[in-house]
Design a protein around this motif. Structure first.
Motif, short mmCIF file in Angstrom:
data_model
loop_
_atom_site.label_atom_id
_atom_site.label_comp_id
_atom_site.label_asym_id
_atom_site.label_seq_id
_atom_site.Cartn_x
_atom_site.Cartn_y
_atom_site.Cartn_z
N GLU A 164 0.82 -1.22 0.00
CA GLU A 164 0.00 0.00 0.00
C GLU A 164 0.85 1.26 0.00
O GLU A 164 0.41 2.31 -0.45
CB GLU A 164 -0.95 0.00 1.20
CG GLU A 164 -0.28 -0.20 2.57
CD GLU A 164 0.26 1.10 3.18
OE1 GLU A 164 1.14 1.04 4.04
OE2 GLU A 164 -0.23 2.18 2.76
N TRP A 165 2.10 1.18 0.41
CA TRP A 165 2.97 2.36 0.46
C TRP A 165 3.71 2.60 -0.85
O TRP A 165 4.52 3.53 -0.94
CB TRP A 165 3.97 2.25 1.60
CG TRP A 165 4.60 0.89 1.80
CD1 TRP A 165 4.21 -0.08 2.67
CD2 TRP A 165 5.73 0.36 1.09
NE1 TRP A 165 5.03 -1.19 2.55
CE2 TRP A 165 5.97 -0.94 1.59
CE3 TRP A 165 6.57 0.85 0.09
CZ2 TRP A 165 7.00 -1.77 1.13
CZ3 TRP A 165 7.60 0.04 -0.38
CH2 TRP A 165 7.80 -1.24 0.12
N ALA A 166 3.47 1.78 -1.87
CA ALA A 166 4.18 1.91 -3.14
C ALA A 166 3.21 2.22 -4.28
O ALA A 166 2.00 1.97 -4.18
CB ALA A 166 4.96 0.64 -3.46
N ILE A 167 3.75 2.74 -5.37
CA ILE A 167 2.99 3.04 -6.58
C ILE A 167 3.18 1.87 -7.55
O ILE A 167 4.32 1.49 -7.84
CB ILE A 167 3.50 4.33 -7.25
CG1 ILE A 167 3.40 5.52 -6.30
CG2 ILE A 167 2.75 4.61 -8.56
CD1 ILE A 167 4.14 6.76 -6.80
N PRO A 168 2.10 1.29 -8.09
CA PRO A 168 2.28 0.25 -9.10
C PRO A 168 2.97 0.83 -10.34
O PRO A 168 2.60 1.91 -10.82
CB PRO A 168 0.84 -0.18 -9.42
CG PRO A 168 0.02 0.26 -8.25
CD PRO A 168 0.67 1.51 -7.75
N TYR A 169 3.95 0.12 -10.85
CA TYR A 169 4.72 0.64 -11.98
C TYR A 169 3.83 0.92 -13.19
O TYR A 169 4.01 1.94 -13.87
CB TYR A 169 5.82 -0.34 -12.37
CG TYR A 169 6.73 0.20 -13.46
CD1 TYR A 169 7.84 0.96 -13.15
CD2 TYR A 169 6.45 -0.02 -14.81
CE1 TYR A 169 8.67 1.49 -14.14
CE2 TYR A 169 7.27 0.49 -15.81
CZ TYR A 169 8.36 1.25 -15.46
OH TYR A 169 9.16 1.78 -16.45
N GLU A 170 2.88 0.04 -13.46
CA GLU A 170 2.03 0.26 -14.63
C GLU A 170 1.21 1.53 -14.49
O GLU A 170 0.92 2.21 -15.48
CB GLU A 170 1.13 -0.95 -14.87
CG GLU A 170 1.89 -2.19 -15.32
CD GLU A 170 2.70 -1.95 -16.60
OE1 GLU A 170 2.14 -1.37 -17.56
OE2 GLU A 170 3.88 -2.34 -16.64
N GLN A 171 0.85 1.88 -13.27
CA GLN A 171 0.16 3.16 -13.04
C GLN A 171 1.10 4.32 -13.35
O GLN A 171 0.70 5.30 -14.00
CB GLN A 171 -0.30 3.23 -11.58
CG GLN A 171 -0.93 4.57 -11.18
CD GLN A 171 -1.29 4.59 -9.70
OE1 GLN A 171 -1.82 3.61 -9.16
NE2 GLN A 171 -1.00 5.70 -9.03
N ALA A 172 2.34 4.20 -12.91
CA ALA A 172 3.32 5.25 -13.20
C ALA A 172 3.56 5.37 -14.70
O ALA A 172 3.61 6.46 -15.26
CB ALA A 172 4.63 4.94 -12.48
#
Length: 541
Positions: free
Chosen positions: A144-152
């Motif tokens: 939950e503390w990270a951004i999914p790479y595909e979203q980025a």
């Protein structure tokens, strides 16, 4: 505008190629294929994500990643916004990673899911990091503390620029662990890094003409390439970068470690023309796989093999070229502190002596008085690089002053390598200061001895180290692995060395091991070899 005045970095090359070859493949891994348009779009998304509300020119992003398309996408994104992308060694343990990220002032970490536990344990210890970006590799879900790479990667469909712009003076920062000590960051100007890539790639652009020069000189889609070496090290990264510089396609292997069968499958499937490896640890596995299943693979498309970062012996070159007779093996001698120190080119009909290189155009060999060594004199000199150089070590002015020195009125890099010049002008590499053995007052350079032992027909790999000796101060020890079924004696190997080198350079101790200690990228683990030698050495009668 002159070639010395252009003010842009590698992102301009890749953006222009994406405009010219949008539908050509740029990256492949397993069943994933990304075109040049995909590569550009996804890098823009990552760049937009990195430019959050607190972004500045002082940001740094690190790739805590195995070989993958994401590694090069993050690199492109960093070039776009004029910040360094920091190579993180995924074999490092927690404290080494913490040191590296703190030393490099990292503000964003892009990591594979398999490293989630390590990253989670480090989060509170690296307060400067404000972004964590998770790349799904099918192992651990995005926390939950990270951004999914595909979203980025989907964050922007438009070309991204930072408010502060980008240019040739942007920092390119390459961290190297070397053979001893903690990792250190070597600082290059982005323009100088681009010049270096442009000089050695198969496509050479007129950089002074900007994007128009790239469009004019681009010859359509380039070759397919595989870096068997990790992108986190220079050999793998620059091998991939050079391929993409010419509009080529980089194939990333899927196995977490080097799998020779997967490599050969990929060469066959994608008609790969160029390959980057690091010495014996890769070559032996490739040769063994080819020998075990003759006829399984068609690798006739291979034309260029780049090896660097680990010594490759004559026997391995000969074996590879038996399978790939149309190929050329380019053995590059270089360092993060000075690219292009020397090259050795092997073809099926011409295989040079191990450790013997043609010097690069910017290399001097100087004696202890900093005067040029006379070819054929037998004098061991230090190798000095001039002209295109790094700015120094990141946040380490003392080390910078020791390595980057003015000699005869010229700014130079003195990485610590030594060699002798043969009458024909080629250089025989001897070794580094940090690895030099002093025995009875004589200096012995490890790589000279390693090269001779490696040429023994039974030897598959070797590291040479100095061990304490009550009489001589230090004595030479060799940690050796041999071909299956081979049983050379220690005395035989010592005699092999004495037939080519002075007797005092021959090992006094030989330790046979199943596998010589090396990191996954082929770099020598000298501390581990020294520990083996000290624990198991037995003097030869």
């Amino acid at each position: 505008m002159s070639a010395a005045e252009f003010d842009w970095n590698l992102a301009t090359v890749w953006e222009t190629i994406a405009e010219e070859l949008p539908d050509a493949p740029a990256q492949i891994q397993g069943e994933r294929t990304f075109t040049w348009a995909d590569f550009e779009r996804r890098a823009n998304g990552v760049a937009r994500t990195l430019l959050d509300g607190r972004a500045s020119r002082d940001d740094r992003v690190t790739q805590y990643l195995r070989n993958s398309p994401e590694y090069l996408e993050v690199s492109h994104a960093a070039f776009k916004i004029g910040i360094p992308a920091i190579n993180s060694n995924y074999r490092y343990r927690d404290e080494e990673l913490r040191y590296l990220w703190e030393d490099a002032d990292v503000t964003a970490v892009v990591f594979h899911g398999s490293f989630t536990a390590t990253v989670g344990a480090l989060r509170d210890r690296v307060p400067r990091v404000r972004q964590w970006i998770h790349v799904d590799d099918g192992t651990q879900p995005c926390p939950e503390w990270a951004i999914p790479y595909e979203q980025a990667a989907a964050a922007s469909a438009e070309r991204v620029r930072a408010p502060w712009g980008r240019g040739g003076d942007d920092l390119f920062l390459l961290y190297t662990g070397g053979t001893t000590g903690m990792p250190k960051g070597v600082m290059w100007r982005a323009a100088d890094m681009l010049r270096q890539v442009n000089d050695v790639s198969t496509v050479h652009y007129a950089l002074e003409d900007g994007a128009e020069g790239i469009r004019r000189d681009l010859r359509g889609p380039g070759q397919a390439h595989i870096s068997g070496s990790p992108y986190m090290h220079g050999t793998g990264y620059f091998g991939a970068t050079m391929a993409m510089h010419g509009g080529g396609c980089v194939v990333s292997l899927t196995a977490p470690g080097f799998d020779a069968a997967e490599l050969l499958d990929s060469i066959d499937r994608y008609r790969v023309a160029s390959l980057a490896i690091s010495g014996e640890v890769f070559a032996k596995r490739i040769v063994d796989a080819l020998a075990a299943e003759p006829g399984r693979w068609d690798s006739s498309t291979i034309r260029n093999v780049l090896t660097s970062g680990g010594m490759l012996g004559e026997q391995s070159k000969r074996a590879l070229l038996e399978h790939w007779p149309a190929a050329a093996i380019l053995d590059g001698f270089s360092s993060s502190e000075g690219f292009g120190m020397g090259w050795s080119l092997a073809t099926k009909d011409s295989i040079p002596e191990t450790g013997r290189f043609a010097p690069g155009p910017n290399v001097w060999v100087l004696d202890e008085h900093e005067q040029p060594v006379e070819p054929g004199s037998g004098v061991i000199g230090k190798l000095v690089v001039r002209n295109r150089l790094p700015m120094g070590y990141y946040k380490d002015p003392d080390k910078t002053a020791r390595t980057f020195r003015e000699i005869n009125g010229v700014r130079t890099s003195v990485p610590g390598d030594h060699g002798i010049i043969h009458p024909d002008g080629t250089i025989q590499l001897m070794g580094r200061d940090s690895l030099c053995i002093t025995s009875g007052g004589e200096k012995i350079f490890t790589e000279e001895v390693e090269g001779v032992i490696l040429d023994h027909e039974a030897v598959t790999d070797v590291l040479v180290v100095g061990v304490p000796d009550p009489q001589w101060g230090q004595s030479v020890a060799a940690v050796v692995s041999v071909e299956p079924g081979a049983a050379p004696t220690a005395a035989e190997l010592i005699g092999h060395v004495k037939a080519r080198l002075a007797g005092y350079k021959a090992p006094k101790h030989v330790v046979f091991v199943e596998s010589v200690p090396r990191s996954p990228n082929g770099k020598a683990d000298y501390p581990a070899a020294r520990a083996l030698a000290e624990a198991q050495r037995q003097p030869v009668a």
